[in-house]
Scaffold this motif. Structure first.
Motif, short mmCIF file in Angstrom:
data_model
loop_
_atom_site.label_atom_id
_atom_site.label_comp_id
_atom_site.label_asym_id
_atom_site.label_seq_id
_atom_site.Cartn_x
_atom_site.Cartn_y
_atom_site.Cartn_z
N SER A 257 8.82 15.17 -8.18
CA SER A 257 9.82 14.45 -8.99
C SER A 257 10.06 13.05 -8.44
CB SER A 257 11.14 15.22 -9.00
OG SER A 257 11.74 15.16 -7.72
N SER A 258 10.72 12.23 -9.23
CA SER A 258 11.01 10.86 -8.82
C SER A 258 12.00 10.81 -7.66
CB SER A 258 11.58 10.06 -10.00
OG SER A 258 12.74 10.68 -10.51
N LYS A 259 12.80 11.87 -7.48
CA LYS A 259 13.76 11.89 -6.37
C LYS A 259 13.05 11.96 -5.04
CE LYS A 259 17.86 14.18 -4.55
NZ LYS A 259 18.85 15.27 -4.69
N SER A 260 11.97 12.71 -4.97
CA SER A 260 11.21 12.82 -3.73
C SER A 260 9.72 12.92 -4.05
CB SER A 260 11.67 14.03 -2.91
OG SER A 260 11.04 14.03 -1.64
N PRO A 261 9.11 11.80 -4.49
CA PRO A 261 7.68 11.81 -4.83
C PRO A 261 6.81 11.95 -3.58
CG PRO A 261 8.57 9.59 -4.95
CD PRO A 261 9.72 10.49 -4.68
N PHE B 266 0.85 -1.18 0.00
CA PHE B 266 0.00 0.00 0.00
C PHE B 266 0.89 1.24 0.00
CE2 PHE B 266 0.61 -1.45 4.35
CZ PHE B 266 1.00 -0.30 5.03
N LEU B 267 0.31 2.37 -0.41
CA LEU B 267 1.02 3.65 -0.43
C LEU B 267 0.53 4.53 0.71
CD1 LEU B 267 0.95 4.55 -4.24
CD2 LEU B 267 2.74 3.32 -2.98
N ILE B 268 1.46 5.25 1.32
CA ILE B 268 1.13 6.23 2.35
C ILE B 268 1.60 7.60 1.87
CG2 ILE B 268 1.66 7.03 4.70
CD1 ILE B 268 -0.28 4.67 4.57
N LYS B 269 0.69 8.54 1.80
CA LYS B 269 1.03 9.87 1.30
C LYS B 269 1.78 10.66 2.36
CE LYS B 269 -0.83 13.49 -1.65
NZ LYS B 269 -2.02 14.02 -2.32
N ILE B 270 2.87 11.28 1.94
CA ILE B 270 3.67 12.12 2.84
C ILE B 270 3.31 13.56 2.55
CG2 ILE B 270 5.99 12.77 3.54
CD1 ILE B 270 5.22 9.88 4.25
N GLU B 271 2.57 14.19 3.46
CA GLU B 271 2.01 15.51 3.22
C GLU B 271 2.99 16.65 3.50
OE1 GLU B 271 -0.91 15.92 1.92
OE2 GLU B 271 -2.32 14.40 2.61
N ASN B 272 3.60 16.64 4.67
CA ASN B 272 4.36 17.81 5.13
C ASN B 272 5.85 17.55 5.24
OD1 ASN B 272 1.89 19.30 5.48
ND2 ASN B 272 1.57 18.17 7.39
N ASN B 273 6.33 16.63 4.43
CA ASN B 273 7.75 16.31 4.51
C ASN B 273 8.21 15.75 3.17
OD1 ASN B 273 10.31 15.89 5.73
ND2 ASN B 273 9.28 15.40 7.67
N LEU C 76 13.50 -0.43 6.35
CA LEU C 76 13.68 -0.21 4.92
C LEU C 76 12.33 -0.18 4.21
CD1 LEU C 76 16.61 -2.69 4.10
CD2 LEU C 76 16.77 -0.27 4.71
N LEU C 77 12.15 0.82 3.37
CA LEU C 77 11.02 0.91 2.44
C LEU C 77 11.46 1.82 1.30
CD1 LEU C 77 10.06 3.93 3.31
CD2 LEU C 77 8.56 2.75 4.89
N ASN C 78 10.58 2.10 0.35
CA ASN C 78 11.01 2.97 -0.74
C ASN C 78 9.99 4.08 -1.00
OD1 ASN C 78 9.44 0.62 -2.15
ND2 ASN C 78 9.43 2.28 -3.65
N ARG C 79 10.51 5.23 -1.42
CA ARG C 79 9.65 6.34 -1.83
C ARG C 79 8.99 5.97 -3.15
NH1 ARG C 79 14.97 7.34 -2.45
NH2 ARG C 79 15.73 8.28 -4.38
N ASN C 80 7.81 6.52 -3.40
CA ASN C 80 7.03 6.07 -4.56
C ASN C 80 6.09 7.18 -5.04
OD1 ASN C 80 6.56 3.06 -5.71
ND2 ASN C 80 4.70 4.27 -6.00
N PHE C 81 5.82 7.17 -6.33
CA PHE C 81 4.82 8.10 -6.87
C PHE C 81 3.44 7.78 -6.28
CE2 PHE C 81 7.68 8.60 -10.69
CZ PHE C 81 7.92 9.96 -10.49
N PHE C 82 2.69 8.83 -5.99
CA PHE C 82 1.28 8.72 -5.66
C PHE C 82 0.50 9.04 -6.93
CE2 PHE C 82 -2.65 9.67 -3.28
CZ PHE C 82 -2.60 8.67 -2.32
N ILE D 120 5.30 6.96 0.25
CA ILE D 120 6.19 5.83 0.50
C ILE D 120 5.38 4.55 0.24
CG2 ILE D 120 7.79 6.92 2.10
CD1 ILE D 120 6.09 5.86 4.41
N ARG D 121 6.07 3.52 -0.23
CA ARG D 121 5.42 2.24 -0.51
C ARG D 121 5.85 1.23 0.54
NH1 ARG D 121 6.62 -1.59 -5.73
NH2 ARG D 121 8.66 -1.53 -4.72
N ILE D 122 4.88 0.51 1.08
CA ILE D 122 5.13 -0.45 2.14
C ILE D 122 4.63 -1.83 1.72
CG2 ILE D 122 4.52 -1.10 4.52
CD1 ILE D 122 4.44 1.90 5.15
N GLY D 123 5.45 -2.84 1.91
CA GLY D 123 5.08 -4.22 1.60
C GLY D 123 5.33 -5.12 2.80
#
Length: 416
Positions: A360-364, A326-333, A348-354, A367-370
């Protein structure tokens, strides 16, 4: 980073005067210690079994096996032919398919071979936009798929769901040669049958990439797309919990030879022989009731984690997930900052496009969690909730003792 300067190899961040063969062994030891003390929530990763590791590190690492069973280009492959045939049969049983090719080195090469089997260079492909949850090999402009084919995209609707009517409209108007299904960050099920009917009415072929959900499909928890696709591709190391590699499946007899020819000699030379042996062990391990129960726990852990995040005030693509991610939106950071902050604290997890991301892809924006890896460690409901709260505390307060993570990891070892 390696680079050459006056014929001397320089490795940044490492003191080469003190570096020798034993340091390499120490690095391997450090890595094994690190993974035992780290919570891994990267949706594309998992921990394969010791049996799979041992067999995939066997003497077959030395053997060149170019070609297919009973039709090799090097001698000495008679015993390996048995292993590859067994791997093929096990994968066919696992996914209820008539055909399997277990040679692709990776999911990317499996997808490339599938495209070569189905369409021609510069043909039109319809795929999910990368920012909506698509994959690099489904048409990203810098990837082979985006460079070799004419790519058009469909996107998620306002509710972050697939819109079958919109897909049908695009297919009717654009007349693509191929549609790609299966995604890298989508929390809902796909109606394979509806899209199959739409595609076939418009002479559009279907490639279904089940890399992220293959473990659930072979467990019967998600509907199998094998009868609603021309080719099904997958990795073997995510929810399937096998060694790293790719696989191609099909029930369309007319293209069996095309698939084999597209893998070898079309896409790659010799197979990674030792990995095929490891895949065979992985397929065997996935074909039992224990694996089904394991897959059910992955789903439950994901649901509990997502529910905890939502309770703490975070937004996701949806209030529920039907798979391991699932994806969690990062609002204020910054998602890049959050990823690195969590890594420092052994998570460990990875940043991800919402969906519809403007960053940008550097800081979308998310975050994606599995949950595959923590479930492999036998973590269940309580641990899933604990980890979610730990992450929320870190994001909100930036204060956290990673001793809690180490204690949790010690209680749920991977290989000890």
């Amino acid at each position: 980073m390696l680079y050459y300067k006056k014929k001397i190899i320089i490795i940044k961040h490492i003191n080469m005067k003190k570096f020798n063969f034993y340091n390499f062994l120490n690095l391997l030891k450090l890595e094994s210690i690190k993974i035992e003390k780290t919570i891994n929530l990267i949706a594309s990763e998992n921990y394969t079994s010791l049996s799979s590791i041992i067999y995939s590190s066997s003497c077959y690492i030395n053997k060149y096996t170019e070609g297919y069973p009973k039709n090799r280009y090097y001698s000495g492959c008679k015993i390996f032919d048995i292993f590859e045939n067994k791997s093929i049969i096990e994968s066919q049983i696992l996914f209820n398919s008539f055909f399997s090719n277990v040679q692709p080195h990776s999911g990317a090469q499996a997808n490339a071979s599938a495209m070569f089997s189905l369409i021609n260079i510069n043909d039109k492909i319809l795929s999910l936009d990368l920012k909506s949850g698509g994959h690099l090999t489904h048409g990203f402009k810098k990837n082979f798929s985006g460079k070799n084919y004419n790519i058009i995209n469909y996107c998620l609707n306002k509710n972050n769901l697939l819109n079958n009517k919109n897909i049908e409209l695009i297919i009717k108007n654009e007349k693509p040669n191929l549609i790609i299904l299966g995604y890298s960050s989508y929390q809902k099920n796909i109606d394979w049958e509806i899209i199959y009917k739409i595609a076939k009415k418009n002479n559009c072929l279907i490639l279904t990439d089940i890399s992220h959900i293959s473990g659930f499909i072979c467990s019967g928890l998600i509907k199998n797309p094998i009868n609603y696709s021309d080719i099904v591709s997958s990795t073997t190391h995510k929810t399937l919990r096998g060694v790293k590699g790719g696989i191609l499946l099909s029930n369309k007899r007319k293209i069996f030879n095309k698939i084999n020819n597209s893998v070898f000699p079309g896409q790659q030379g010799g197979s990674i022989s030792n990995n095929i042996v490891g895949k065979y062990i992985s397929f065997k391990e996935s074909n039992n009731f224990n694996f089904i129960n394991y897959s059910k726990q992955i789903l439950l852990n994901a649901k509990i984690m997502l529910k905890t995040f939502i309770y703490r005030g975070y937004k996701s693509m949806s209030i529920d997930t039907v798979n391991h991610m699932f994806l969690i939106k990062i609002e204020n950071n910054s998602s890049f900052y959050i990823e690195k902050l969590l890594e420092k604290n052994n998570i460990l997890l990875n940043r991800n496009f919402f969906p519809n991301d403007l960053k940008s892809s550097k800081s979308p924006s998310s975050i994606r969690i599995g949950t595959s890896s923590i479930t492999t460690r036998k973590m269940k409901n309580k641990e899933a909730e604990l980890i979610s709260n730990y992450i929320c505390d870190l994001i909100e307060k930036n204060k956290f003792s990673n001793k809690k993570i180490k204690i949790l990891c010690n209680y749920f070892p991977i290989y000890k």
